[in-house]
Write a protein that holds these residues in place. Structure first.
Motif, PDB file in Angstrom:
ATOM      1  N   UNK A   1     -43.845  -3.703   3.991  1.00  0.00           N
ATOM      2  CA  UNK A   1     -43.465  -2.466   3.304  1.00  0.00           C
ATOM      3  C   UNK A   1     -43.213  -1.337   4.295  1.00  0.00           C
ATOM      4  N   UNK A   2     -44.082  -1.249   5.316  1.00  0.00           N
ATOM      5  CA  UNK A   2     -43.896  -0.215   6.344  1.00  0.00           C
ATOM      6  C   UNK A   2     -42.602  -0.453   7.121  1.00  0.00           C
ATOM      7  N   UNK A   3     -42.312  -1.739   7.379  1.00  0.00           N
ATOM      8  CA  UNK A   3     -41.076  -2.085   8.089  1.00  0.00           C
ATOM      9  C   UNK A   3     -39.848  -1.715   7.254  1.00  0.00           C
ATOM     10  N   UNK A   4     -39.938  -1.926   5.940  1.00  0.00           N
ATOM     11  CA  UNK A   4     -38.828  -1.600   5.046  1.00  0.00           C
ATOM     12  C   UNK A   4     -38.556  -0.093   5.046  1.00  0.00           C
ATOM     13  N   UNK A   5     -39.614   0.705   5.045  1.00  0.00           N
ATOM     14  CA  UNK A   5     -39.445   2.162   5.105  1.00  0.00           C
ATOM     15  C   UNK A   5     -38.748   2.574   6.394  1.00  0.00           C
ATOM     16  N   UNK A   6     -39.158   1.946   7.504  1.00  0.00           N
ATOM     17  CA  UNK A   6     -38.540   2.270   8.793  1.00  0.00           C
ATOM     18  C   UNK A   6     -37.057   1.893   8.793  1.00  0.00           C
ATOM     19  N   UNK A   7     -36.776   0.757   8.157  1.00  0.00           N
ATOM     20  CA  UNK A   7     -35.381   0.310   8.067  1.00  0.00           C
ATOM     21  C   UNK A   7     -34.548   1.279   7.248  1.00  0.00           C
ATOM     22  N   UNK A   8     -35.099   1.766   6.126  1.00  0.00           N
ATOM     23  CA  UNK A   8     -34.391   2.723   5.283  1.00  0.00           C
ATOM     24  C   UNK A   8     -34.109   4.013   6.033  1.00  0.00           C
ATOM     25  N   UNK A   9     -35.075   4.466   6.834  1.00  0.00           N
ATOM     26  CA  UNK A   9     -34.873   5.674   7.635  1.00  0.00           C
ATOM     27  C   UNK A   9     -33.758   5.453   8.657  1.00  0.00           C
ATOM     28  N   UNK A  10     -33.769   4.271   9.276  1.00  0.00           N
ATOM     29  CA  UNK A  10     -32.726   3.951  10.260  1.00  0.00           C
ATOM     30  C   UNK A  10     -31.352   3.903   9.602  1.00  0.00           C
ATOM     31  N   UNK A  11     -31.301   3.370   8.375  1.00  0.00           N
ATOM     32  CA  UNK A  11     -30.028   3.298   7.648  1.00  0.00           C
ATOM     33  C   UNK A  11     -29.498   4.689   7.311  1.00  0.00           C
ATOM     34  N   UNK A  12     -30.417   5.617   6.954  1.00  0.00           N
ATOM     35  CA  UNK A  12     -29.997   6.979   6.658  1.00  0.00           C
ATOM     36  C   UNK A  12     -29.391   7.641   7.898  1.00  0.00           C
ATOM     37  N   UNK A  13     -30.043   7.418   9.044  1.00  0.00           N
ATOM     38  CA  UNK A  13     -29.529   7.988  10.296  1.00  0.00           C
ATOM     39  C   UNK A  13     -28.164   7.379  10.627  1.00  0.00           C
ATOM     40  N   UNK A  14     -28.057   6.040  10.422  1.00  0.00           N
ATOM     41  CA  UNK A  14     -26.782   5.357  10.688  1.00  0.00           C
ATOM     42  C   UNK A  14     -25.685   5.881   9.786  1.00  0.00           C
ATOM     43  N   UNK A  15     -26.018   6.069   8.506  1.00  0.00           N
ATOM     44  CA  UNK A  15     -25.034   6.555   7.537  1.00  0.00           C
ATOM     45  C   UNK A  15     -24.561   7.958   7.898  1.00  0.00           C
ATOM     46  N   UNK A  16     -25.509   8.823   8.283  1.00  0.00           N
ATOM     47  CA  UNK A  16     -25.165  10.185   8.685  1.00  0.00           C
ATOM     48  C   UNK A  16     -24.255  10.173   9.908  1.00  0.00           C
TER      49      UNK A  16
END
Length: 761
Positions: free
Chosen positions: A130-145
């Protein structure tokens, strides 16, 4: 260990009971059957009935026992195997875990069968996941931006490049420069499309993509979109068809049309990209039955007969940056965004993409949208028209033909009639239609000219054909009211029905032809000659077929008017002799028209079968000759206008039209006036009727046997530049007949220098 033994012992006891039951039932069944058979042989049927009942009970018990064993087979035989498989799969997943220490720990727990510790470890692994998934979502937001910002920054200069290459391509460029500019423009547009797709991905992932609903006419919107693919389809020689339900022209729909078009563009682009030469690509938009008047179910289907997708890769193609073939050696370019973006946009619009595909058979992608609708009160319906369609019989099953027919019939005021054969079309009454549609998949220039010549003065004639035929009809396109290129759409058809073009053709006294009249009757000779003279046609007369053949072999004619019944040699035999002469010396065919009193049913077909091109029944009239001449020389007025112009420097003819045009353009650029002949006959005619300073032609365009043309060149003693092909054979007579001989592969400057020298002579 004790638990396992207890479980196995229970299984063994249960199986033993069932097997005993099976065996007992089998013995009872056998015994009852044996006794039943004996009693029946003795004729004691009343006693045999007891054994018959016993047999039924034993058989039922036996089948019931077998059924229970079959249904519980997993419990008896497979449970341990399933447990083993599940553990092996779990161990395989753990084997690839990044935490080696936990992997070893887990394996040891399995050996010790410490269930408490196993559950605790699995719980910790879930928390880490679950913690890894949160980190992945944050990385995706940065990538999208990042993608969003970068896409905007890249689009600005690319848009500038595309815009200015469009301006540059419309300026005066030589052939090589234009080719370079076209490459830059295409590459820039491809890059812009890629950046736009990446930007769409970033918006979709960040949730910034919204629905902007507007009111629109779907047919008008897609008419603009379809034209984008015209040249892609032409370059790959694809059969691109579009069907949009004409009923949709009467309603206005509410949705985000830009996103709908984006989905369709992605699907069509994919269909074109993954279809090989000659494949079919179709867009079908239809209105389905709906339960409410305020809502319409619109189905969108894009299909192709391309390479297809196998079952393994069907789900993969909807993932970002994935293609069915993602290997380094894949045959098709792209980064795998098209279907993924289309899928997400369709979900945003409230539907789902459906994919059907088979390898080497093609792909079909569809979705249905429930859209609000309202009546289109602004749509004007065309007035009624009397319409005729002619298409060669082998094209009647083609989608273009069926779509054209359906679009025309969508206006219930129209009356539509189809001609099944060329003869039916040609012989139709003038008052039977107002507009004639001609659909040709393969262009037959002679047929088209003859049809236009018959009807163009009073009727609108619309040619429908594929875009790849564009080059073939460049010379004859102006003779039609309109030319429609595939794919055929309702707006194109409606425009052709309302579009009126004034087409001016040859006046009766404007023909510039020299013909041969083969007629044995002196009075008929004078009548025909006088009638043709009134049309501006000069003529020679032959008294019978034999003389006619001899005159034809010595002199070039635009047409031959042939009587049938003549002494020495009749018209049918003379026609065959002329055709044989043309074939022997590879000459262009001269139209031969029968002029006879024979007007019985079947006569016309007989003459056409013998090789004649048309038929005139006596008594003779000017109208009959005008009608026939126009079938073969509808554009002769243009030639007369050219002849009336001032003489030019060079008369040029090359067999390959593109080579002739290139050479003519280059010469014109060096301040030479060039008269370009489109055929040997036109070259000969212009040579006789106009003055030039130089003749320029290639050896491939003139046969050695074409004595008329060669003799005329020799007699005129005009400077003549003869361009030889590499494989052409130079004869001694060529040297005498032509002022200068050069190889056609010589560079233009060498040819130009030679022309300058010859002009000074």
């Amino acid at each position: 260990m004790n638990n396992k033994w207890e479980k196995k012992r229970l299984v063994i006891i249960t199986l033993g009971i069932f097997f005993m039951l099976l065996l007992t039932s089998l013995l009872f069944l056998y015994n009852a059957y044996f006794n039943y058979t004996l009693l029946m042989e003795k004729g004691e049927e009343s006693k045999a009935f007891v054994y018959q009942v016993t047999m039924f009970i034993s058989a039922t018990t036996l089948l019931f026992s077998l059924l229970i064993v079959y249904l519980k087979r997993d419990y008896f035989f497979l449970e341990e195997k399933h447990d083993t498989i599940a553990l092996e799969n779990l161990l395989e997943e753990i084997k690839h875990s990044s935490d080696e220490e936990k992997s070893k720990q887990f394996k040891q727990m399995l050996k010790d069968e410490n269930h408490t510790e196993i559950y605790r470890l699995i719980s910790n692994m879930i928390i880490e996941l679950q913690e890894s998934q949160k980190a992945t979502e944050e990385a995706n937001k940065i990538k999208t931006l990042f993608l969003s910002n970068m896409s905007h920054e890249i689009r600005t200069p690319i848009t500038g490049i595309v815009g200015f290459t469009d301006f540059l391509s419309s300026s005066k460029l030589d052939r090589e420069q234009k080719e370079f500019v076209d490459i830059i423009r295409k590459s820039s547009k491809d890059l812009l499309t890629l950046v736009n797709n990446i930007l769409d991905v970033s918006h979709l992932e960040s949730g910034k993509m919204n629905i902007n609903s507007t009111t629109f006419n779907i047919i008008e919107e897609f008419e603009k979109l379809i034209s984008i693919y015209t040249f892609d389809v032409r370059d790959k020689e694809l059969d691109f068809q579009v069907w949009i339900d004409p009923e949709l022209n009467t309603v206005l729909l509410h949705s985000d049309i830009e996103k709908i078009k984006q989905v369709i563009m992605n699907l069509i682009s994919n269909a074109i990209k993954f279809s090989n030469k000659g494949a079919k690509v179709e867009l079908n938009i239809s209105k389905k039955a709906s339960s409410t008047k305020s809502c319409a179910d619109i189905e969108f289907v894009v299909s192709d007969t391309g390479i297809g997708i196998d079952e393994e890769h069907k789900k993969m193609v909807f993932r970002l940056f994935n293609q069915a073939d993602s290997s380094n050696t894949r045959a098709y370019q792209g980064i795998g965004l098209g279907l993924s973006i289309a899928d997400q946009l369709v979900k945003l619009l409230g539907s789902k993409l459906h994919l059907e595909s088979k390898v080497d058979e093609g792909t079909k992608v569809s979705f249905t949208l429930a859209l609000k609708q309202e009546k289109n009160f602004n749509k004007k319906i065309n007035s009624s028209s009397s319409i005729a369609i002619y298409a060669p019989e082998d094209t009647h099953e083609h989608k273009t033909y069926t779509h054209l027919l359906a679009y025309l019939l969508s206006n219930q005021k129209n009356s539509v009639h189809s001609f099944n054969t060329f003869v039916e079309c040609k012989d139709a009454k003038l008052d039977s239609f107002d507009i004639l549609y001609l659909y040709y998949d393969e262009i037959n220039v002679e047929e088209l000219k003859r049809i236009v010549a018959l009807y163009s003065l009073e009727k609108n004639i619309v040619l429908v054909t594929k875009i790849s035929n564009r080059e073939k009809i460049l010379d004859i396109a102006p003779i039609f009211t309109q030319v429609i290129y595939e794919p055929i759409t309702l707006p194109k058809v409606e425009h052709s029905l309302s579009h009126k073009k004034i087409v001016t053709f040859v006046k009766e006294d404007d023909f510039a032809l020299h013909v041969l009249i083969v007629e044995d009757n002196v009075i008929n000779q004078k009548v025909i000659k006088h009638t043709l003279k009134g049309l501006g046609v000069t003529s020679d007369i032959a008294d019978n077929g034999k003389i006619g053949v001899e005159m034809f072999q010595k002199k070039q004619y635009d047409m031959v008017f042939m009587d049938i019944q003549m002494p020495v040699m009749n018209g049918v035999v003379a026609t065959k002799e002329i055709i044989a002469y043309e074939e022997r010396y590879n000459l262009d065919h001269t139209p031969i028209v029968a002029v006879t009193t024979n007007a019985l049913k079947g006569d016309r077909e007989l003459y056409l079968k013998s090789g004649m091109d048309e038929y005139i029944a006596k008594p003779i009239s000017a109208e009959k000759f005008v009608s026939v001449i126009k079938q073969f020389y509808a554009d002769k007025k243009v030639l007369n206008q050219e002849l009336s112009e001032a003489s030019k420097d060079i008369l040029l003819y090359k067999k390959v039209p593109t080579e002739a045009k290139v050479l003519s353009t280059l010469l014109t650029g060096h301040n030479y006036s060039v008269d370009l002949a489109k055929s040997r006959e036109e070259f000969y005619y212009k040579m006789k009727n106009k003055n030039y300073k130089l003749f320029l032609l290639d050896k491939n365009s003139v046969n050695r046997e074409d004595e008329i043309l060669i003799n005329e060149i020799i007699n005129r003693k005009m400077p003549t530049l003869f361009l030889m092909g590499e494989k052409s054979i130079l004869s001694a007579s060529d040297v005498n007949e032509y002022t200068k001989i050069m190889y056609e592969k010589s560079n233009f400057m060498t040819i130009h220098e030679q022309i300058e020298k010859m002009m000074k002579l």
